[in-house]
Enzyme design. Structure first.
Site, mmCIF file in Angstrom:
data_model
loop_
_atom_site.group_PDB
_atom_site.id
_atom_site.type_symbol
_atom_site.label_atom_id
_atom_site.label_comp_id
_atom_site.label_asym_id
_atom_site.label_seq_id
_atom_site.Cartn_x
_atom_site.Cartn_y
_atom_site.Cartn_z
ATOM 1 N N SER A 400 0.817 -1.212 0.000
ATOM 2 C CA SER A 400 0.000 0.000 0.000
ATOM 3 C C SER A 400 0.850 1.262 0.000
ATOM 4 O O SER A 400 0.330 2.349 -0.191
ATOM 5 C CB SER A 400 -0.937 0.004 1.210
ATOM 6 N N HIS A 421 -2.315 -2.661 -6.149
ATOM 7 C CA HIS A 421 -2.746 -2.348 -4.787
ATOM 8 C C HIS A 421 -4.261 -2.447 -4.682
ATOM 9 O O HIS A 421 -4.985 -1.560 -5.124
ATOM 10 C CB HIS A 421 -2.251 -0.942 -4.402
ATOM 11 N N GLU A 433 -5.033 0.226 -7.610
ATOM 12 C CA GLU A 433 -3.983 1.120 -8.105
ATOM 13 C C GLU A 433 -2.955 0.258 -8.838
ATOM 14 O O GLU A 433 -2.386 -0.665 -8.255
ATOM 15 C CB GLU A 433 -3.295 1.850 -6.942
ATOM 16 N N ASN A 471 -3.210 6.544 -0.496
ATOM 17 C CA ASN A 471 -2.696 6.726 0.867
ATOM 18 C C ASN A 471 -1.960 8.048 1.022
ATOM 19 O O ASN A 471 -2.018 8.686 2.073
ATOM 20 C CB ASN A 471 -1.793 5.556 1.258
#
Length: 675
Positions: A400, A421, A433, A471
């Site tokens: 991540s 991801h 992702e 993130n």
């Protein structure tokens, strides 16, 4: 667009079949053509009945042309288009002969509303047949008679549930609710329709008035609130008056920023679903997942449910057993909720082979590493995989935040390494992702995109930079919320404010869902790369030391008992009092941090375009869809206004220093989007 045939039985068959398209939609040309057919039908005294059907493989009529609606909402022509649809459908409802809609495939929005203007509805039992009125999910209301006729068919409370949820129902569900009168096989559809013609016109039903079961949405101006208003007052009015209420509501809604954003989101979903690549790849049949924790088992289950055979490997037997139990639970829940048949679930489970020992991976097309977020552990796994995988196997990591390029450097073929991801829970989150590392080849990237689409997820391409997109943009927001709490702002005040703003849950509750330990690991990776904006406040470290890790341990910012949650009073020992920052608009303060990072991702080309940043955040975090994403919202709020506010906040906290691209747009009066 529409073929008209009149059989020896004097039944007129109207078949929707839009040329050179897999779908039927209502645009101005189709509506005009339907009106001409109705002219003929009204004038032919010899006709016994009318059947409306479609020639498409999996679509009856997909509703109104949203491109037309979006354009008309901006130019003020929407009212005329909707009024014309109401007029044509009213003429179908007023025909002296009985009419039947023979539905096969997706029948949504305006597609279902034309069937409501018919006397009877029969649907095929094919899985492609999905029926409903999803307009409220796009910030609109059913305004071609849906909000008026459905309550008269199934009662106001039932109609409110169908319209406010905006769900599409299978044929059997639609039959239970009363959306259709009969369900048959596709082959018998027209025979059943002809039989229903024999029943004559539908007798008028007594409308079942609302008992007030449906709660009124908190935002009285929202599409759901406006739809509920028409549903519950329409029954007391004549049909024409109720249709006028529909028309007024949809015209008002069409002008709003939130509706235009929701329609744009629909088009973005289509864009990411289809992609632009012309490259053809054979479907992935075999994959391996390394690591059977929450993410690894979730990915293995998702792949197996989509026809991919999966080797699930973990050196820890206990973790493997727990992973298999998670997979079993996901399948059992899906069967219980009617999302999948027991037989299909059984086939899915059988596609997973679990092992603690290394297995032959030469024939596997994709290997997805989903071990713990420790770079040294991942590097060791990648060295091993590089030796075990076949010459064409693509090796992906589900990290991540860790650098994919560093993992690729441990392999003999870095060009075949990529990041995939997935988000937790895998069974519900649509985003993946696709992280392109330094040496990832174009072929690997395109193959990975095709694979993600094959398994029914939506991919967004991001460059390999710490935290990637989601993130990186999310964490300054989460960490500042935790710091506000530490400094004395009440937990409920923070979370309620953001939920009211449009987030699916508050930031502190989201940290509990992620896990305090995981949040601290990600924050540490991001702080190393980006500095103080990702520094975790002390309270999170204290919580980790005390094993208050969030939902998974039963307590974090909240205490969890079954489905109940309440603020965790024990955290008071680590909070400062008297310094609570109650003088700022909390929602703006936290959202500005997201806007700043999303803008940086565009500035640094972590993503290719602003819509990647916006849609990625909507899909990956539930960022208020009606706000259109951080950058769309920033433009609506005013980029200059945001920069001024951030400069003010930056005087006491340099994390709010606006990035260069924001300052440039504010100074030059330019925008992220052309229109």
């Amino acid at each position: 667009m529409i073929r008209r045939e009149i059989g020896d039985d004097r039944v007129c068959l109207l078949t929707f079949d839009r040329p050179e398209s897999g779908a039927n939609i209502f645009d101005a040309a189709t509506m005009s053509e339907l009106s001409e057919h109705v002219d003929v039908i009204e004038g032919d005294q010899s006709l016994r009945g009318l059947i409306i059907t479609s020639a498409k493989k999996s679509i009856f009529i997909a509703g109104a042309d949203l491109k037309t609606l979006l354009k008309q909402a901006g130019t003020g022509e929407l009212g005329a288009f909707i009024a014309e649809g109401q007029r044509v459908f009213n003429r179908i409802a007023a025909l002296k002969i009985p009419s039947v809609a023979a539905i096969h495939g997706a029948c949504a929005g305006g597609g279902y509303e034309v069937t409501l203007a018919s006397d009877w509805r029969v649907a095929s039992d094919d899985p492609a047949t999905r029926i409903g009125l999803p307009e409220t999910t796009l910030g609109l209301i059913p305004a071609w008679g849906g909000s008026t006729r459905l309550p008269r068919l199934i009662g106001e409370d039932n109609a409110a549930e169908v319209i406010l949820k905006g769900k599409l129902y299978s044929a059997s569900e639609a039959l239970k609710i009363g959306l259709v009168d009969e369900v048959v096989t596709r082959e018998k559809l027209l025979d059943a329709a002809r039989r229903l013609i024999g029943k004559g016109k539908r007798p008028p039903a007594k409308i079942s008035r609302s008992k007030g079961k449906t709660p009124v949405p908190s935002d009285r101006k929202s599409a759901r609130a406006r739809a509920l208003g028409v549903i519950t007052t329409g029954g007391a009015n004549a049909i024409d008056e109720s249709l006028k209420l529909e028309l007024d509501a949809i015209v008002d809604l069409g002008k709003t920023e939130s509706t235009q954003n929701l329609i744009r989101n629909f088009f973005l979903a289509e864009k990411y679903k289809k992609g632009t690549s012309k490259a053809q790849f054979e479907k992935v049949a075999h994959a391996a997942v390394i690591g059977a924790g929450v993410m690894g088992s979730g990915i293995a289950q998702w792949l197996s449910a989509r026809g991919v055979t999966v080797i699930l490997r973990d050196v820890n037997r206990e973790l493997l057993d727990r992973g298999l139990a998670n997979i079993e639970k996901t399948y059992a829940d899906a069967v219980k909720r009617g999302l999948v048949a027991e037989e299909k679930a059984k086939q899915g489970r059988a596609r997973i082979v679990a092992s603690t020992a290394p297995m032959e991976l030469r024939d596997v097309q994709f290997v997805i590493e989903a071990a713990s977020e420790k770079i040294d552990i991942k590097k060791e796994i990648f060295r091993e995989l590089s030796m075990q995988a076949g010459p064409k196997t693509i090796i992906a990591t589900n990290t991540s935040a860790l650098p994919v390029s560093e993992l690729a450097d441990c392999t003999v073929s870095p060009d075949r390494v990529i990041g995939l991801h997935f988000f937790n829970p895998v069974s519900r989150m649509k985003l993946v992702e696709v992280v392109v590392a330094k040496e990832t080849s174009d072929e690997t990237k395109e193959h990975a995109l095709a694979f993600v689409r094959q398994i029914g997820k939506l991919p967004i391409v991001v460059r390999d930079a710490p935290g990637f997109l989601v993130n990186r943009v999310l964490f300054p927001y989460l960490l500042d919320a935790a710091e506000l709490f530490e400094s004395g702002v009440e937990l409920e005040r923070i979370d309620e404010k953001l939920v009211k703003w449009g987030m699916p849950m508050g930031p502190l509750r989201l940290i509990d869902e992620i896990g305090i330990d995981v949040a601290l690991d990600i924050a540490a990776t991001l702080e190393k790369a980006y500095g103080p904006c990702d520094r975790a406040p002390e309270i999170l470290k204290r919580m980790r030391e005390s094993k208050l890790l969030g939902r998974k341990t039963g307590a974090g910012f909240y205490k969890y008992e079954g489905k109940q949650q309440s603020p965790n009073e024990s955290l008071v020992q680590w909070r400062r009092t008297g310094s609570a920052r109650n003088d700022v608009d909390l929602a703006n303060r936290l959202i500005f941090l997201m806007i700043n990072e999303a803008a940086r991702c565009v500035e640094e080309e972590v993503v290719e375009a602003p819509e990647d940043a916006d849609y990625g955040m909507i899909l990956g975090t539930g960022f208020a869809p009606h706000r259109g994403g951080p950058l769309r919202f920033a433009e609506h709020f005013g980029l200059k206004k945001i920069v001024d506010e951030m400069n003010r906040l930056a005087q006491s906290d340099d994390r709010f220093e606006p990035c260069d691209i924001l300052k440039k747009h504010a100074r030059d009066g330019t925008k992220f989007y052309e229109s």
